[in-house]
Write a protein that holds these residues in place. Structure first.
Motif, PDB file in Angstrom:
ATOM      1  N   UNK A  44      90.628  31.342  67.702  1.00  0.00           N
ATOM      2  CA  UNK A  44      90.327  30.583  66.491  1.00  0.00           C
ATOM      3  C   UNK A  44      91.504  30.566  65.528  1.00  0.00           C
ATOM      4  N   UNK A  45      92.160  31.709  65.352  1.00  0.00           N
ATOM      5  CA  UNK A  45      93.298  31.773  64.433  1.00  0.00           C
ATOM      6  C   UNK A  45      94.382  30.780  64.814  1.00  0.00           C
ATOM      7  N   UNK A  46      94.679  30.687  66.096  1.00  0.00           N
ATOM      8  CA  UNK A  46      95.704  29.745  66.545  1.00  0.00           C
ATOM      9  C   UNK A  46      95.211  28.308  66.459  1.00  0.00           C
ATOM     10  N   UNK A  47      93.953  28.066  66.844  1.00  0.00           N
ATOM     11  CA  UNK A  47      93.431  26.697  66.840  1.00  0.00           C
ATOM     12  C   UNK A  47      93.317  26.142  65.426  1.00  0.00           C
ATOM     13  N   UNK A  48      93.200  27.002  64.436  1.00  0.00           N
ATOM     14  CA  UNK A  48      93.181  26.545  63.041  1.00  0.00           C
ATOM     15  C   UNK A  48      94.546  26.040  62.593  1.00  0.00           C
ATOM     16  N   UNK A 197      94.647  19.127  74.001  1.00  0.00           N
ATOM     17  CA  UNK A 197      94.997  20.097  72.956  1.00  0.00           C
ATOM     18  C   UNK A 197      96.503  20.309  72.827  1.00  0.00           C
ATOM     19  N   UNK A 198      97.288  19.635  73.635  1.00  0.00           N
ATOM     20  CA  UNK A 198      98.720  19.924  73.700  1.00  0.00           C
ATOM     21  C   UNK A 198      99.417  19.755  72.353  1.00  0.00           C
ATOM     22  N   UNK A 258      98.359  35.215  76.892  1.00  0.00           N
ATOM     23  CA  UNK A 258      97.426  34.652  77.870  1.00  0.00           C
ATOM     24  C   UNK A 258      96.082  34.320  77.238  1.00  0.00           C
ATOM     25  N   UNK A 259      95.564  35.226  76.403  1.00  0.00           N
ATOM     26  CA  UNK A 259      94.280  34.984  75.738  1.00  0.00           C
ATOM     27  C   UNK A 259      94.331  33.705  74.917  1.00  0.00           C
ATOM     28  N   UNK A 260      95.432  33.499  74.210  1.00  0.00           N
ATOM     29  CA  UNK A 260      95.566  32.308  73.362  1.00  0.00           C
ATOM     30  C   UNK A 260      95.646  31.034  74.185  1.00  0.00           C
ATOM     31  N   UNK A 261      96.528  31.001  75.163  1.00  0.00           N
ATOM     32  CA  UNK A 261      96.808  29.768  75.893  1.00  0.00           C
ATOM     33  C   UNK A 261      95.625  29.336  76.762  1.00  0.00           C
ATOM     34  N   UNK A 262      94.988  30.267  77.467  1.00  0.00           N
ATOM     35  CA  UNK A 262      93.887  29.861  78.359  1.00  0.00           C
ATOM     36  C   UNK A 262      92.712  29.318  77.569  1.00  0.00           C
ATOM     37  N   UNK A 263      92.557  29.732  76.307  1.00  0.00           N
ATOM     38  CA  UNK A 263      91.436  29.245  75.501  1.00  0.00           C
ATOM     39  C   UNK A 263      91.522  27.739  75.274  1.00  0.00           C
ATOM     40  N   UNK A 264      92.737  27.207  75.217  1.00  0.00           N
ATOM     41  CA  UNK A 264      92.911  25.767  75.013  1.00  0.00           C
ATOM     42  C   UNK A 264      92.414  24.954  76.213  1.00  0.00           C
ATOM     43  N   UNK A 265      92.162  25.591  77.328  1.00  0.00           N
ATOM     44  CA  UNK A 265      91.652  24.891  78.501  1.00  0.00           C
ATOM     45  C   UNK A 265      90.146  24.958  78.627  1.00  0.00           C
ATOM     46  N   UNK A 266      89.466  25.529  77.629  1.00  0.00           N
ATOM     47  CA  UNK A 266      88.011  25.668  77.677  1.00  0.00           C
ATOM     48  C   UNK A 266      87.313  24.722  76.707  1.00  0.00           C
ATOM     49  N   UNK A 267      87.798  24.639  75.479  1.00  0.00           N
ATOM     50  CA  UNK A 267      87.170  23.830  74.432  1.00  0.00           C
ATOM     51  C   UNK A 267      88.222  23.013  73.684  1.00  0.00           C
ATOM     52  N   UNK A 269      90.424  21.825  70.609  1.00  0.00           N
ATOM     53  CA  UNK A 269      91.035  22.660  69.587  1.00  0.00           C
ATOM     54  C   UNK A 269      90.190  22.742  68.318  1.00  0.00           C
ATOM     55  N   UNK A 270      89.645  21.615  67.865  1.00  0.00           N
ATOM     56  CA  UNK A 270      88.860  21.603  66.636  1.00  0.00           C
ATOM     57  C   UNK A 270      87.612  22.467  66.769  1.00  0.00           C
ATOM     58  N   UNK A 271      87.018  22.520  67.949  1.00  0.00           N
ATOM     59  CA  UNK A 271      85.826  23.342  68.163  1.00  0.00           C
ATOM     60  C   UNK A 271      86.184  24.832  68.192  1.00  0.00           C
ATOM     61  N   UNK A 272      87.310  25.149  68.797  1.00  0.00           N
ATOM     62  CA  UNK A 272      87.752  26.550  68.803  1.00  0.00           C
ATOM     63  C   UNK A 272      88.003  27.025  67.377  1.00  0.00           C
ATOM     64  N   UNK A 273      88.594  26.142  66.554  1.00  0.00           N
ATOM     65  CA  UNK A 273      88.922  26.503  65.172  1.00  0.00           C
ATOM     66  C   UNK A 273      87.675  26.832  64.361  1.00  0.00           C
TER      67      UNK A 273
END
Length: 487
Positions: A44-48, A197-198, A258-267, A269-273
């Protein structure tokens, strides 16, 4: 492990030989200190702030910068083996007693504020099923967190050896759920979502601002890279301090990125934030269902309690050693019959309690505590890096410096200094001023220590630095009062 466990004595200055730590134990101390609340909040911190491209750049910058800092601690452990307690000792040796005191206090205060993020995150995690706890910032959440805070105080008071044994077990246990998260996220990875999300969302702004916005989050998760250095005087072999620092850093860096980057492949970006903290639980829930959220939540509580224990011990060590060196008041150098530095431990718990109450008045308790923790640590890190530059430039034959300087050593120290200076800029004026509000009143402890030694409170240069810190504190209070800055 605190100074008390390693033979700090009781209430006198005499002490039995310090227990010695192996490379494995020192590495576990680094990993245990770094892996805590921060990693569970990364998605979430990164996606924000940014998308995949910005995240990759941010981790490259943070990874390189923190690696330079890790090399700095490795080099200083070898080149200045006479200096103990890491960050604080380096600042004092390089820039005098007052800045050394500021470094010790800032490092200690950052650990205390960081401890608050752990309780906020635990309550936020439980708040997913108990709404009365909210995001960890309700009155009930603060009350329950306070019970936990003082419960750990009583645990450590009983004897540090018991606490250290718990820490070794938890260090292993906490890494497992994080690795499982990465593996499962890769299994459910959606390339099309990752591609969308790129570049980042509309709210992300320019790429530079995206990267800048992530910097304090990366500082927070890397706090603890100096863990082995803090305990350098307890190492069986001095060179193990540097090895443990590098091994611990590289291991944890790979996991965090790894935790940060793989999250972008699940949801998206706006939803992760928008995910509540711990956002890692929300990401895994989206991938595998409710059990994923429960799994991460349990792992978080184990991880956070272990990190809380490690940082409480480390904070007490810094105060204790500073008092032994007569840079803090004499009462902080006392230890109980159970080999526990109780006054230092009590001050650590009290400051955490105060900050915990302050979170009631913050718009975002977790992120406020996280960013303040990072900002408080930056001055100690900057002074340590700048001292490494001085050591690298020391003339051949300098009796205080072991070995020979190399051009590579100077380049590493210079890069580490530039990186920490950039982090102060990235933090922004808000957190610098809030840091001064804590730093300025702490000068009372410095003055008390000087009076105990029948010395003048300040030299002319120290008086000027004191004036600057007081001015910054006054400006910070005024800015808060009139609404220029908000918590």
């Amino acid at each position: 492990m605190t100074a008390a466990e390693t033979g700090a004595g009781s209430t006198t200055d005499s002490a039995p030989p310090a227990a010695k730590l192996t490379l494995v134990t020192l590495t576990a101390m680094v990993v245990g200190s770094m892996v805590g609340a921060g990693v569970f909040s990364l998605p979430s911190r990164f996606a924000q702030e940014t998308g995949v491209a910005g995240a990759l750049i941010a981790w490259a910058v943070a990874g390189l910068g923190m690696l330079m800092l890790a090399f700095v601690f490795q080099t200083l452990a070898v080149r200045r083996p006479d200096l103990d307690a890491g960050v604080y000792a380096y600042a004092k040796a390089g820039f005098g007693e007052y800045l050394g005191f500021f470094s010790a206090f800032g490092y200690w205060a950052s650990a205390c504020v960081g401890n608050v993020t752990y309780w906020v995150l635990i309550m936020s995690t439980i708040g997913a099923i108990a709404p009365a706890l909210g995001d960890g910032d309700t009155l009930l959440a603060v009350a329950l967190s306070s019970v936990g805070l003082w419960g750990f105080f009583l645990l450590i008071r009983r004897g540090v050896k018991e606490a250290a044994a718990i820490n070794r077990i938890v260090t292993v246990a906490k890494v497992v759920p994080i690795l499982v998260f990465v593996i499962l996220a890769l299994f459910y990875f959606d390339a099309s979502v990752f591609a969308d999300n790129w570049a980042g969302a509309d709210y992300a702004g320019s790429l530079f601002n995206q990267v800048r916005g992530t910097m304090l989050a990366t500082v927070f998760v890397f706090l603890g890279v100096e863990g082995a250095s803090v305990y350098s005087r307890h190492a069986k072999r001095r060179e193990d301090v540097g090895r443990a620092t590098i091994l611990g850093f590289l291991s944890v860096f790979a996991v965090f990125a790894s935790v940060t980057i793989v999250s972008y492949g699940i949801l998206p970006m706006a939803e992760i934030a928008e995910l509540r903290q711990p956002s890692m639980a929300g990401v895994l829930e989206a991938a595998v269902g409710t059990w994923g959220q429960v799994f991460v939540s349990v792992g978080l509580i184990v991880s956070v309690l272990g990190a809380y224990l490690a940082w409480t011990l480390m904070a007490a060590e810094v105060l204790f050693v500073a008092a032994k060196d007569k840079d803090m008041p004499r009462f902080l150098s006392r230890a109980s019959s159970a080999d526990v530095p109780q006054p230092a431990l009590l001050m650590t718990t009290l400051l955490s309690q105060v900050v915990l109450v302050v979170t009631l008045f913050s718009d975002d308790a977790f992120n406020f505590a996280l960013d303040l923790t990072s900002a408080l640590s930056l001055i100690p890190f900057l002074l340590a890096a700048a001292f490494a530059v001085k050591v690298a430039r020391a003339p051949a034959g300098d009796p205080a410096v072991a070995g020979r300087s190399t051009r590579g050593e100077l380049v590493v120290a210079a890069l580490a200094t530039l990186y920490t200076a950039f982090l102060l800029y990235a933090a922004g004026l808000k957190f610098v001023l809030v840091s001064f509000i804590l730093y300025a009143p702490a000068t009372f402890l410095f003055v008390k220590a000087r009076r105990e030694q029948n010395r003048r409170p300040f030299s002319p240069g120290e008086a000027a630095l004191c004036a600057v810190s007081i001015a910054g504190a006054v400006l910070g209070v005024v800015a808060l009062a009139v609404g220029w800055i908000e918590l």
